[in-house]
Structures are given as C-alpha cells and as structure tokens.
Design a protein around this motif. Structure first.
Motif, PDB file in Angstrom:
ATOM      1  N   GLU A  20       0.737  -1.204  -0.007  1.00 24.77           N
ATOM      2  CA  GLU A  20      -0.106  -0.028  -0.125  1.00 24.77           C
ATOM      3  C   GLU A  20       0.749   1.377   0.095  1.00 24.77           C
ATOM      4  O   GLU A  20       2.018   1.345   0.299  1.00 24.77           O
ATOM      5  CB  GLU A  20      -0.941  -0.034   1.115  1.00 24.77           C
ATOM      6  CG  GLU A  20      -0.267  -0.068   2.606  1.00 24.77           C
ATOM      7  CD  GLU A  20      -0.097   1.336   3.017  1.00 24.77           C
ATOM      8  OE1 GLU A  20      -0.862   2.461   2.646  1.00 24.77           O
ATOM      9  OE2 GLU A  20       0.891   1.514   4.130  1.00 24.77           O
ATOM     10  N   LYS A  21       0.554   2.161  -0.716  1.00 23.04           N
ATOM     11  CA  LYS A  21       1.137   3.552  -0.920  1.00 23.04           C
ATOM     12  C   LYS A  21       0.786   4.448   0.063  1.00 23.04           C
ATOM     13  O   LYS A  21       1.716   5.429   0.527  1.00 23.04           O
ATOM     14  CB  LYS A  21       0.717   3.961  -2.205  1.00 23.04           C
ATOM     15  CG  LYS A  21       1.686   5.005  -2.737  1.00 23.04           C
ATOM     16  CD  LYS A  21       1.731   5.585  -4.321  1.00 23.04           C
ATOM     17  CE  LYS A  21       2.605   6.199  -4.754  1.00 23.04           C
ATOM     18  NZ  LYS A  21       2.602   7.524  -4.112  1.00 23.04           N
TER      19      LYS A  21
ATOM     20  N   GLY B 206       3.593   4.271   2.497  1.00 21.57           N
ATOM     21  CA  GLY B 206       4.638   3.340   1.994  1.00 21.57           C
ATOM     22  C   GLY B 206       6.122   3.736   2.564  1.00 21.57           C
ATOM     23  O   GLY B 206       6.878   2.862   3.084  1.00 21.57           O
TER      24      GLY B 206
ATOM     25  N   ALA C 281       6.088   2.604  -4.085  1.00 19.05           N
ATOM     26  CA  ALA C 281       5.224   2.885  -2.980  1.00 19.05           C
ATOM     27  C   ALA C 281       5.574   3.897  -1.909  1.00 19.05           C
ATOM     28  O   ALA C 281       4.704   4.412  -1.192  1.00 19.05           O
ATOM     29  CB  ALA C 281       4.774   1.813  -2.372  1.00 19.05           C
TER      30      ALA C 281
ATOM     31  N   TYR D 128       3.627   2.143  -9.502  1.00 14.98           N
ATOM     32  CA  TYR D 128       3.118   1.469  -8.391  1.00 14.98           C
ATOM     33  C   TYR D 128       1.747   1.057  -9.135  1.00 14.98           C
ATOM     34  O   TYR D 128       1.268  -0.232  -8.456  1.00 14.98           O
ATOM     35  CB  TYR D 128       2.771   2.664  -7.093  1.00 14.98           C
ATOM     36  CG  TYR D 128       1.748   1.992  -6.296  1.00 14.98           C
ATOM     37  CD1 TYR D 128       2.249   1.081  -5.322  1.00 14.98           C
ATOM     38  CD2 TYR D 128       0.487   2.584  -6.089  1.00 14.98           C
ATOM     39  CE1 TYR D 128       1.439   0.428  -4.323  1.00 14.98           C
ATOM     40  CE2 TYR D 128      -0.219   2.193  -5.275  1.00 14.98           C
ATOM     41  CZ  TYR D 128       0.304   1.031  -4.256  1.00 14.98           C
ATOM     42  OH  TYR D 128      -0.829   0.551  -3.202  1.00 14.98           O
ATOM     43  N   SER D 129       0.980   1.653  -9.735  1.00 16.94           N
ATOM     44  CA  SER D 129      -0.255   1.247 -10.306  1.00 16.94           C
ATOM     45  C   SER D 129      -0.043   0.309 -11.437  1.00 16.94           C
ATOM     46  O   SER D 129      -0.970  -0.444 -11.905  1.00 16.94           O
ATOM     47  CB  SER D 129      -1.063   2.513 -10.740  1.00 16.94           C
ATOM     48  OG  SER D 129      -1.314   3.165  -9.773  1.00 16.94           O
TER      49      SER D 129
END
Length: 664
Positions: free
Chosen positions: A105-106, A109, A153, A183-184
C-alpha cells in the motif's frame, strides 16, 4: 518538529560564525513556521490525535524492529509471502518494518518499507568484462516487479515535491507522477510522463548522480526518526484540511527551508530510489516496443545547424525536430554521441544504448554529419550562412593541465585521451575491425602498470575502472583536498550539497581486488621522473595541509612513488576557442561562451549556445536541460524570423501590385 527546531538553534551559532546571513534568515523564518505547524495539529480531531499517538509508538521503533525481523530477505528484496498455491491466487504480501506481512500500500509506504536500491553487479564479476554495472534481466540481483512496486510505493505524495524542481532534477522530471504510475502497473503511461521532460532517460538513469534523491538530516536515535516519520505523515493528512493560503505558506516556508535538492522522504528516512525507477521505466519501454519514431506532421521550412552531438546537442536537436524544423547535427568525431559515446566508459553506459537512441533520431528526420570539425575542416561562416539558426553545444573539452617538471614525458595523459582511445578499441573489436583500423602504436594501456590517477570525481573513477579492466599492476588516486568526513561538517550545512565520504564503483573494484581504497588524500604532485627513453617511471609528491589561504605544502614530506602511467583527471576549463574566435563571440570570465541562462542568445544574431560550453563543466542532466532551453530560444527566434520574412514578402508583393496599377 521540536527536534528540527532544536537543530535550527544548534546551527545558528555556526551560521553567524560563517557569516551565512541567508541561512540565518532561513533558520529564523523556519523556526517561526514550526509554531504554525503546532497550531495545525490542534485543528485535527481528538480521535485523530489519539490514533497518531498509537501509530507513532509503532513507527518510533521501526528501525529497531526491522533490524531484528529482517525486512530485506537474503535475495536482496523485501520478503514476500502469498496465501495461495499459485501466483495468480491473490496479491503478494510484503513484509513491513513492523514484521507483519500485508498487501503493498502507498498511503504509508515510506513508513512501512525500507529503501532498497538495486545493486550493481558484484565487483569481482564486473571487473572481468566491459559489461554495464547494472544487472540485466534474468540476473539474480535484478529487482523483481514486486520489489519495484514496493520501492515506488515509498513515494510519499508530498505537498511540494522538491525532487522535480530546480533544486532536485534539472529537467524537472514529473517524478511523483511516474512513481505512482509504476506503483499502479501503468508502465506505458509512465514512459509517456517521463518523456515529457527528459529526452534521454536511458542515459540519466545510468549516469546521473541523482540530485533528486539527495536529502540529508542527522538523527540521534531511531526513536526520534520514527516520531519524525509519523509527524510527516500527520502533516500530509492535515494539509488537505487547511485553506489555500496556509497550504501555500506551508509549502513555501516549512518545506523549502528543510529540504534543498532532493526527496522529501529523505528528511525523515532514506529517499525514494528514483534513479532505479527511472531506469526500469525506460528499459521496459524499449523492451516492450513503447518507444517508436515520432515523425513531425508538419515542417516549418526553417533550418538549424547544431554543433556538437553530446547530450545537450542531441536534446536540442530532438526538441527542434519535433517543433517542425529541419535539423542537421555536426560532430567532429567519427561517431555521434560526444561525451556519451567516448567520454563515459562502456561499463557505465553501453554504447548500443547510445546508438539505439541516435538511430531513432535519424528515423525521426534528424540529419547527422560526422568528422566535421567546424572551424577547422568545415568553414564556420559557411555553416552559419546556410542555416536560419545555429546552436553551439560542443561542450567544455579543454582539460586542466599540470605544468610541472617532466610533463612532456611519455605516459602522462589527459583522462579523455585515455578513455576515448580505450572506447574506440572496444568498438572496433565489437565490429570486427580491430586488425584493420586500430591505431595500436598510439593506444594507451594500463596492463601490468603502476597507474596513478590525479584528480577525483566521476572522470577519475572512470579512469580507475578502466585501468582495472586493463589488468593494471596497481592503481592509486591522488586527491589534493583532505578526506571528507563521513557526515556533514559544520561548514557544510544543508541546504548545500553534502561533501561526505563515499565509495564509487571504481573504488569498490580496487578494494575487492587489491584489498585497499585507492585514494590518497592531501597530496600534491611536484615532479614527473622519467627514464633514459623518456618514459615516466615515478613521480614526486608532497603532503599538503589545508589553511585559510588554501592547500599549503608541508616541508620535508617529499616522497617518490612508482608510476608507469599517469592520468590527469582534474576537470575541464572551457570550450576550445577556435570556433568562438572565428564567429567573434563574446566570452565570460571563465572563457565560456557568454549567453544568459533562459535566453541562450550569444553576441552574434542567430547563434545560440547551451550546455557545458556556456555554463561550464557539469552533469549530463544539466546538459539535457540546457539543450531543451536552447531549442526553445531558437524556436522563438525562428518563428519571429519566419513571420518577418512572410511580412516582407507580402509587403514586396503589395508594392509590385501598386506599381503595376500606377503604370496603367
């Protein structure tokens, strides 16, 4: 916040002592703004503050926990665990600093995950070949897709991302944006955002020292470090509740005076691995076929000559070509690339990488002319007359010499001479033309020799690495200045660039092979000693001490050191002057071409200058920045010239019609 305030007060006496008035102003203003920050904490709800206290307790011991638990696994990556039997069953669970496994999770992060830069290949492996330092796909040291997601992240979505400003990245890379895209998993969009500001990320991702990551702040204990991490996370949440005026004040005053030239996450923890992510984006884009020729749909009919094909010249040519102008690049060497081709050795930047980009530029319509030394074998005035504008981006190639007794001896060479001849030999070997084209008599080899490199920096390290791959007998690196400290000295406060001790790739290779660091500090070379055949066999040095007036030689410390090859790597002074003289250009006090930053116009109309020939010796990323700036200035000039020519044509046509009417 209280710790940072105390740090300001601690710095204040040294600031007065050093007469850093600007630093004093910054310290006092920042101290005042921390009062504002304490007020913003009271704006938050009681429940939020309770939650903050609870999470701060966890993060305060983050370093101690991660040291015990071992967040980074034996393979050099964050430890990963999955619930299902197959990889597609669910997303991976990554170990956090607290020891728990959870999905990536960012939001937090930079608190949950450690900085884990992708390492170079092992010194004893890479010193045996000329391959790049970076691990290739399939190498066990190469970061996995999961690890790259973890590292991206850590980008904290800070209010003011100084990594992408002039204090961080000279080309203003949209770093938070493409970090979030990685990240995505949106790699095509990431390369699109990266190319918005950087013409050649495959170059900067390999050779740039990454000022976007630089951020230093001392921490006396892991507890305070953990608390500061949570304070930062808290402020990032609170800032969204504040009005625009207070938000602006927060951005301009608080962060600006804490951070100078780097990742904001680095203020309370290690910075994000920006350089690694940039490198991963562009290399994946090339592999996936996402980088293709962009041929301009329209042409303006205006022509531009770009002199010099280094990073500044290529960036200027690329920009001008995309603007619709016809661009011709002149290079005096036999290959395009300038510094990228011959100044940076193969292990830092593989020449196929350079040629790949040059081929793309050719497909997009740029014309390249090699072996064209403007001002010598090509008339500079003829070139100027044949084009609508002229861009000078020929770099600063005049090296600093060492005029001491024995300088004329064989075996004493400039760094660029040594590196260029080595690179030419490698390219001929790769192309199978070594026997027919290699100038063996003038080749400079370090094989079996005692090598001494005078001068440090990136070029000095490159000479060390090249000598190691030649199988030298020994290699020593002389530095005039004393060894820098492991941490910032009192006279090197932030926001200055940190002058601290570090080990670069060449030093690591010498340590791995010979067991000791090659650098010798506080030493001055007094004389070169030769044998009966005119070859260097030794040099005489003398220890120096640093005084307020500068380095001063210490009497009675003379020493003779064996040396079969001496490489002078003491920087560059200015561009070579023959073209400047032919054009009649004004120069500044350092003999660089006189042109203002942002304007780039020289004293001759239609001639623009940028890169090292204007600003002096600098980084590749600064050269790209200047090349893009030169292109913008040249385009503005060309559009004005085009409009003027059209207006003159229309006026002349109207005058002709008027004369015909009067005759009737």
């Amino acid at each position: 916040g209280f710790y940072a305030f105390a740090l300001y007060l601690w710095r204040l006496p040294s600031a007065f002592k050093l007469e850093h008035k600007s630093n004093i102003t910054k310290m006092l203003s920042s101290a005042a703004t921390f009062t504002i920050s304490s007020v913003t904490r009271k704006l938050a709800s009681v429940s939020f503050r309770r939650g903050f206290r609870a999470t701060a307790t966890v993060a305060a011991d983050a370093d101690l926990i991660s040291a015990k638990v071992g967040v980074i696994d034996t393979d050099g990556r964050h430890e990963v665990w999955r619930d299902g039997i197959y990889d597609h069953d669910n997303e991976p669970k990554v170990k956090r600093r607290t020891g728990e496994f959870a999905p990536i999770e960012k939001l937090r992060g930079f608190v949950n995950y450690e900085r884990n830069p992708e390492p170079y290949r092992r010194p004893l492996d890479r010193v045996a070949d000329w391959g790049e330092l970076n691990p290739v796909p399939g190498d066990e040291l190469k970061h996995s897709a999961t690890e790259m997601t973890v590292q991206s992240a850590r980008c904290m979505d800070c209010g003011t991302p100084f990594c992408q400003t002039h204090t961080g990245c000279p080309v203003n890379n949209l770093i938070p944006e493409w970090n979030n895209l990685v990240y995505s998993g949106q790699w095509p969009d990431a390369i699109e955002r990266l190319h918005k500001t950087n013409n050649f990320p495959e170059f900067t991702g390999r050779v740039c020292p990454a000022p976007c990551e630089v951020c230093f702040c001392p921490f006396p204990s892991p507890f305070l470090k953990g608390v500061l991490m949570e304070v930062f996370a808290f402020f990032l949440s609170v800032i969204s509740w504040l009005n625009k005026g207070l938000s602006f004040l927060y951005k301009i005053i608080i962060i600006k005076h804490i951070v100078k030239g780097g990742c904001v996450a680095g203020l309370v923890d290690s910075p994000v691995t920006i350089k690694n992510i940039e490198y991963a984006i562009v290399d994946r884009a090339w592999r996936d076929g996402l980088i293709t020729p962009r041929i301009p749909k329209q042409r303006t009919g205006m022509t531009v000559a770009v002199v010099g094909s280094g990073p500044a010249g290529l960036a200027a040519a690329d920009q001008l070509n995309q603007m619709g102008h016809k661009v011709t690049v002149y290079e005096r060497a036999d290959r395009i690339g300038g510094l990228l081709m011959y100044g940076i050795p193969n292990m830092k930047l593989e020449k196929d990488t350079v040629q790949r980009r040059v081929n793309l530029l050719k497909e997009e319509g740029i014309e390249f002319v090699t072996n064209a030394d403007i001002g010598k074998n090509v008339d500079v005035n003829e070139v100027k007359a044949n084009y609508d504008a002229m861009c000078l981006t020929m770099g600063a190639t005049k090296p600093r010499d060492l005029p001491i007794p024995g300088r004329e001896l064989k075996g004493v060479h400039f760094a660029m001479e040594f590196l260029t001849k080595n690179q030419k030999r490698l390219l001929l070997t790769k192309e199978g033309k070594l026997e027919s084209s290699w100038d063996k008599e003038n080749f400079i080899t370090a094989a079996g020799k005692d090598v001494i490199v005078i001068g440090g920096g990136d070029t000095g390290t490159d000479c060390i690495g090249t000598s190691m791959r030649h199988r030298c007998k020994s290699v020593t690196n002389f530095e005039l200045m004393p060894q820098p400290p492991n941490e910032r000295a009192p006279n090197n406060p932030w926001p200055q660039w940190p002058r601290v001790f570090g080990v670069d790739y060449g030093h690591a290779e010498v340590i791995a092979v010979f067991g000791k660091d090659p650098r010798v500090y506080s030493v001055l070379t007094k004389e070169f000693i030769g044998d009966e055949d005119g070859n260097i066999k030794a040099l005489v040095t003398q220890d120096v001490e640093l005084t307020p007036e500068g380095p001063k030689a210490i009497e009675g410390t003379e020493r003779e050191r064996p040396c079969d090859l001496c490489v002078l790597s003491m920087g560059f002074l200015a561009p070579e002057g023959y073209m400047i003289k032919e054009l009649g250009l004004d120069v500044d006090q350092r003999n660089n071409i006189h042109a203002s930053h942002g304007d780039y116009r020289t004293s001759v109309e239609g001639v623009f200058a940028g890169g090292d020939c204007r600003r002096g010796q600098s980084l590749v990323v600064w050269a790209i920045h200047e090349g893009r700036g030169v292109a913008d200035a040249t385009n503005k000039f060309l559009m004005q010239k085009r409009a003027s020519e059209r207006q003159n044509y229309r006026s002349a046509k109207f005058a002709n019609l008027s004369s015909l009417s009067s005759m009737q």
